[in-house]
Design an enzyme around this catalytic site. Structure first.
Site, short mmCIF file in Angstrom:
data_model
loop_
_atom_site.label_atom_id
_atom_site.label_comp_id
_atom_site.label_asym_id
_atom_site.label_seq_id
_atom_site.Cartn_x
_atom_site.Cartn_y
_atom_site.Cartn_z
N GLU A 76 -51.79 -23.20 -37.90
CA GLU A 76 -52.62 -22.40 -37.01
C GLU A 76 -52.35 -22.88 -35.59
O GLU A 76 -52.44 -24.08 -35.31
CB GLU A 76 -54.11 -22.58 -37.36
CG GLU A 76 -55.02 -21.72 -36.50
CD GLU A 76 -56.50 -21.91 -36.83
OE1 GLU A 76 -57.33 -21.29 -36.16
OE2 GLU A 76 -56.79 -22.68 -37.77
N ARG A 318 -52.70 -34.87 -49.14
CA ARG A 318 -52.37 -34.93 -47.72
C ARG A 318 -52.01 -36.36 -47.34
O ARG A 318 -52.29 -37.31 -48.09
CB ARG A 318 -53.53 -34.44 -46.87
CG ARG A 318 -54.77 -35.32 -46.93
CD ARG A 318 -55.92 -34.70 -46.16
NE ARG A 318 -55.54 -34.43 -44.79
CZ ARG A 318 -56.27 -33.67 -43.96
NH1 ARG A 318 -57.39 -33.11 -44.39
NH2 ARG A 318 -55.88 -33.48 -42.72
N LYS A 328 -58.34 -33.14 -36.50
CA LYS A 328 -58.12 -32.42 -35.25
C LYS A 328 -59.28 -32.63 -34.29
O LYS A 328 -59.09 -32.78 -33.07
CB LYS A 328 -57.91 -30.94 -35.53
CG LYS A 328 -57.41 -30.14 -34.34
CD LYS A 328 -57.02 -28.74 -34.77
CE LYS A 328 -55.81 -28.72 -35.66
NZ LYS A 328 -55.35 -27.36 -36.00
#
Length: 625
Positions: A76, A318, A328
C-alpha cells in the site's frame, strides 16, 4: 499505467531454460512444496481468460506468456518499505524466478487519504534497488517497464461492477447504520453478532443506494456496502464485512473520479484474480481473512465473472527482528517526533535507510535465504542480518585506511621533506584488483589506542622502547612522546629502520608483534564519519521488564539507544577524497563504510559506518564494546 526508468541492475524475470528448470531444485519450505505440487498436477497449465467485464488476458498477462506461476508483491503506498517488506519481496520475486514465472508489483491504493505519489516512487526504487524487476511478456501498446506493474485503482470500474453483481445476486446489501452501531452489533469472539436492521433490504433498494453513493449524493459514513454472509460465524471476518465505503477524497492516481472506495479485504482477492495470480503469498495476520478471500472469489466465479482455478492464498510468518520496530505507526512516531532525521535515517529499519547506511541489496537477499519461510513466529537476532551484510561486503568492498581517533606520530630520523610511496592491496582476496599507493612521510596519523605510555600486560602495540610495524611500510621504535598542558599525549616520537620496508628483502628480518595503521599527515583527507549503531538498546523495544508492575505498558521510545550515532572528524587516505556517493569500502580494522548518498560530495566525503568487522554488541551495555 505509469512507466518508471530503470535505476539499477535488476534481476530479470524472463523465463529461460535455467529459471524454468529451477523447479527441480529441492524443496526448502512449505510454500515451495505447494507450488511444486501444483506444477506437477498441471493446476494452472491451461488457464485462459474467459470472463467479463474484467480486462482481457492480453491486457493483463499476454496471451502467449509462458509463466508457470504468478506471484505478486502488493504494497500500500502509504509509507516507506521496511525490512519486513524485503523478506516478502525476496520471497515473491524469488519464487517467480525459480519456477519460470512472473511476479507483479502492484500498488494496493484503495485508501486515498493516506496514499501519496512520493511513496509509489520510493517503493519502485526500493524494489529495483533490491535487484528485482517486474518486466515480462509485453502486450501491444505497453512499454517493458509497464508490464506486470499494476495499481488497484486501475480496477475500480470492475470492482464496482462486481459489487453490483453481489447486490443483484443477494450477496451484498447497503447498510445505513452508523459506525458505532455496526461495531456494537458485530459481536465478540464468544458471542454471535446481531443482524443489521437493513440486512433484509431488497436488492433493488440496495442497488439504487449504491449507485447514488457513487454519484456523491451522501456524506462520508452515511451508508456502507456489506457482504451478506453469516452474522453468527465463529470467524468475525465473515460477519457481513464491509466492502465499499463513501470517501469524498482525491486519489493520487484517479483524482476525483470516485467518491466510493473498496475495502482492502474486498479489493485484494479481486486484484489477484484479475491478474491471474496463482499463489497469493502473505503474512500470517491475513490467515483469518482467508475464508472471506475464498468466499468472495467463489461467488464471483459462480457468476461467471472469474475463471477457475482461483488464486490460492498462502500465509507465512512475518519478519520479527530484535532491536528494531517494524510497526508503521511506531516508525511514523520516530520520524515525526524527530528521534531520527527522516525516513532515510541510516538507523531506521526502512529500505531507504538501509541503503543510505550502506547495507548491500545482496545482503538482504542472503538474509531472506538464511531466515527461510515458515508458519512459526520467532524473534531473529539482529546480528544475523549484520552477519549477512558482512559476508557480502567482505567479498565486494575494497580496502582503504582511515584513522578515526588520530594521534600524531613523528619519525625523527626521516627527512623532513621526504616522501615515498608504499603499496597496499585493494582487496586481499582478489589479487587481480591490484594495489594502490599510500604516500609516506615524516609525520603520520595513527590511532590513539595504538600508543600507551605505560603499557598494560599483553599490550603489543607502540610504547616507549618498543618496536612495531607501520603496516605496508617500515618498522619503527618508539623513542618518546609529548604531552599537552592537560597531561594528555599529543605526539609520539620514533625512529624508523630504513632496511625494514614491507616488500623488501630486509623486511622479514624483523619480528614484531604490533602492526599499526597510519596515514601521511601531509596527504590525509579530512572527512566527517558517522558511527551508526543500533537504534534501540534492548532486543524487544517496549516489552515488559522484570520487576515491572502488571498491567503497566512501557513506551517503546524509552528503549532508544542514546549512543545510536556518533559523529567524528576522521583522517582518510587521499584516494578517498573524490569517491562517489554510495561507494563502499572496508576501513581496515574499523569496519565497513559507505559514502553517504545524500551528503557526500567529491572533495568533501561523508562516510557512514555500515557494520563493524565483527559482532561486538553488548546487550547489557546497549552499545558496541
Amino acid at each position: 499505467m505509469r512507466s518508471f526508468s530503470n535505476q539499477g541492475p535488476p534481476v530479470s524475470q524472463k523465463p529461460t531454460s535455467e529459471t524454468a528448470n529451477a523447479a527441480a531444485v529441492a524443496s526448502t519450505n512449505f510454500v515451495r512444496n505447494i507450488i511444486e505440487a501444483d506444477l506437477a498436477a498441471g493446476k494452472h497449465a491451461a488457464r485462459q481468460w474467459s470472463g467479463a467485464p474484467g480486462p482481457s488476458a492480453q491486457q493483463l498477462t499476454g496471451e502467449l506468456d509462458p509463466a508457470k506461476i504468478r506471484t505478486r508483491f502488493p504494497p500500500e503506498p502509504n509509507g516507506y518499505l521496511h525490512f519486513g517488506h524485503a523478506k516478502s519481496i525476496c520471497l515473491n520475486f524469488g519464487l517467480a524466478q525459480d519456477y519460470g514465472g512472473r511476479c507483479h508489483l502492484r500498488f494496493d491504493d484503495t485508501n486515498p487519504e493516506k496514499e501519496e505519489q512520493e511513496y509509489v516512487d520510493s517503493i519502485v526504487d526500493s524494489v529495483r534497488w533490491l535487484g528485482y524487476s517486474w518486466e515480462g511478456a509485453i502486450s501491444e501498446g505497453q512499454s517493458e517497464q509497464e508490464c506486470n506493474l499494476y495499481f488497484a485503482s486501475n480496477y475500480f470500474t470492475w470492482m464496482v461492477e462486481f459489487a453490483e453483481y453481489l447486490i443483484s445476486s443477494g450477496h451484498a446489501y447497503v447498510d445505513s447504520q452508523s459506525a458505532d452501531e455496526m461495531r456494537a452489533s458485530r459481536g465478540t469472539l464468544t458471542e454471535a453478532g446481531a443482524d443489521s436492521p437493513f440486512r433484509q433490504r431488497s436488492a433493488d433498494e440496495s442497488m439504487d443506494l449504491f449507485k447514488r453513493m457513487q454519484q456523491g449524493e451522501f456524506a462520508d459514513g452515511t451508508h456502507i456496502l456489506r457482504a451478506r454472509i453469516d452474522m453468527a460465524s465463529a470467524n468475525i471476518n465473515l460477519r457481513d464485512p464491509a466492502i465499499y465505503r463513501i470517501r469524498h477524497a482525491s486519489h493520487h492516481n484517479t483524482g476525483d473520479r470516485w467518491c466510493v472506495y473498496p475495502m482492502y479485504t474486498y479489493a485484494h482477492p479481486i486484484e489477484d484474480a484479475l491478474e491471474n495470480i496463482t499463489h497469493s503469498i502473505c503474512t500470517l495476520e491475513f490467515a483469518d481473512q482467508r475464508p472471506f478471500y475464498d468466499w468472495l472469489l467463489e461467488r464471483l466465479a459462480e457468476g461467471g465473472l472469474l475463471q477457475r482455478p482461483l488464486p490460492q492464498q498462502i500465509e507465512f510468518s512475518r519478519l520479527n527482528l530484535s532491536y528494531i520496530v517494524l510497526s508503521k505507526r511506531k516508525l511514523i512516531q520516530l520520524v515525526e517526533e524527530k528521534h531520527v532525521t527522516g525516513w532515510d535515517d541510516p538507523r531506521l529499519p526502512t529500505l531507504v535507510g538501509a541503503r543510505r547506511r550502506g547495507y548491500p541489496a545482496a545482503g538482504f537477499r542472503l538474509f531472506a535465504e538464511r531466515v527461510g519461510v515458515s508458519k512459526s513466529d520467532s524473534l531473529i537476532d539482529y546480528s544475523l542480518l549484520e552477519d549477512c551484510m558482512r559476508e557480502v561486503l567482505n567479498e565486494a568492498a575494497e580496502r582503504r585506511v582511515a584513522v578515526l581517533d588520530p594521534l600524531k606520530l613523528i619519525i625523527d630520523n626521516y627527512p623532513a621533506d621526504g616522501r615515498e610511496d608504499c603499496f597496499a592491496p585493494n582487496h586481499p582476496l582478489k589479487p587481480a584488483a591490484g594495489k594502490r599507493a599510500l604516500p609516506f612521510g615524516r609525520e603520520l596519523w595513527i590511532e590513539r589506542e595504538d600508543f600507551m605510555a605505560q603499557p598494560s600486560k599483553g599490550y603489543h602495540r607502540l610504547s616507549p622502547g618498543i618496536m612495531a610495524r607501520l603496516r605496508y611500510a617500515y618498522v619503527i621504535r618508539c623513542t618518546g612522546f609529548d604531552c599537552d598542558e592537560d597531561g594528555a599525549v599529543s605526539a609520539v616520537h620514533c625512529q624508523y629502520l630504513p632496511d625494514s620496508k614491507s616488500g623488501t628483502a630486509g623486511a622479514d628480518s624483523y619480528k614484531v608483534k604490533g602492526n599499526l595503521h597510519w596515514i601521511s599527515l601531509r596527504d590525509a583527507c579530512p572527512a566527517e564519519v558517522r558511527l551508526y549503531d543500533r537504534l534501540f538498546a534492548l532486543p524487544t523495544p517496549g516489552a515488559r521488564r522484570e520487576g515491572d508492575a502488571e498491567g503497566v505498558e512501557r513506551d517503546f521510545r524509552d528503549d532508544l539507544n542514546p549512543d545510536s550515532v556518533r559523529v567524528i572528524k576522521a583522517w582518510l587516505e587521499p584516494s578517498l577524497k573524490n569517491v562517489q556517493a554510495e561507494e563502499c569500502f572496508q576501513f581496515e580494522r574499523h569496519g565497513y563504510f559507505v559514502a553517504d548518498r545524500v551528503d557526500s560530495q567529491a572533495g568533501t566525503p561523508v562516510f557512514n559506518r555500515t557494520v563493524t568487522l565483527r559482532d561486538s554488541w553488548s546487550a547489557k551495555g546497549g552499545a558496541r564494546k
